[in-house]
Write an enzyme that holds these catalytic residues in place. Sequence first.
Site, PDB file in Angstrom:
ATOM      1  CE  LYS A  71      -4.365  -1.531   0.438  1.00 24.97           C
ATOM      2  NZ  LYS A  71      -5.538  -1.048  -0.322  1.00 24.97           N
ATOM      3  CG  ASP A 115      -9.440  -3.016   5.311  1.00 20.52           C
ATOM      4  OD1 ASP A 115      -8.304  -2.672   4.933  1.00 20.52           O
ATOM      5  OD2 ASP A 115     -10.319  -3.426   4.528  1.00 20.52           O
TER       6      ASP A 115
END
Length: 384
Positions: A71, A115
């Site tokens: 990410k 999340d």
Amino acid sequence: MTTSKTPVPLNRTARAWRAEPLANSPVDFHRSLPGYAPTPLISLPEEAARLGVKSVLVKDESQRLGLPAFKILGASYAIACALSERFGAGEVLRLEALAKRLDAEAGLSLVAATDGNHGRAVAHVANLLGLTSTIYVPPGVSEAAKDAIVAEGAELVELNLTYDQVVAEAAKQSGPGRLLIQDTSWKGYEDIPQWIVDGYTTLVEEVDEQLADIGVDRLDAVFVPAGVGSLAQAVVHHYRSSKHTPALFAVEPDTAMSVTAALCAGRVVPVDTGDTIMTGLNCGTVSEIAWPTLRDGIDAPITVTDSQALAAVADLTDLGVDSGPCGAANLAALRVLIADDELFTFSGLGPGSVVVLLSTEGKAANPQGNGNTEGTANREGIQR
């Protein structure tokens, strides 16, 4: 062999669809980051032999720029693009140049919903730039993942809402001095999600270079975790605008089939999600900017169960690959495809095929989803 019980939407024209290449590659920006190095592309000859293909190669994102997931590629590039635009620069500035300019702009903070991995990446870059950050999370995020976000210097806000609702709340809490860095898009919020997608392109550009380095000039299939669809969008766009034209499969939990539902309906449709150990993929709505690319360029979605993902985690561990459930879901999906008559025939895979699995996280990125399981449970009877 089996036949699919649930109809899978198959796009028989996906490999013929073409996209325009990116005008600006993010690779040079990422190479300027401290600690940058391409992540490994690991060959699994035992698994290839078991499944009846020539090569299975895993892109191992368990260590990317100091974090246990991919990410950071999207978060860092999008933050740099957003701040460079804010400062009126005509190019994407490097982090050290941005930090100097930020000295004169007190009070700016970054905001994100997550999340787990995206929020930690945003907090990590904020910390590098000397900015504060606020990260919103839904229930189900592990204590270790929350602790890791806080360790990056972020304020953590837990909300008893679904992931999609947490995203909406984070957007409400953003403003002129609180810059939202989110990896899903909606009407009026497209630029930053698109920059995140563009940032992920570095991952597949590395794959191409690594394939060339080992003398592989063909690529037959790529499996990518879906989630909101941002990484899948980047992968589809890249391979539908490059010399490689592999089959592309989006992988998602059977409890969060947002891509499958959208492809079946022909439009983005929110779906109710259930609990899954693949927490990074537990998303109920496909990103609006990802949808047209996924609709036209994905060959098929493949859903996997928690037990199939856990079996793949255990087997990859035995083979020396650090992969959490979201990353290992790709191996589980390849096994599902090989074992299914219709999907296998549609895929065109065979003894000469080269398959790449994008393992997007290490086990450290998802500590609650790495329990023991029977790692060989799904191995028998699937070699063609």
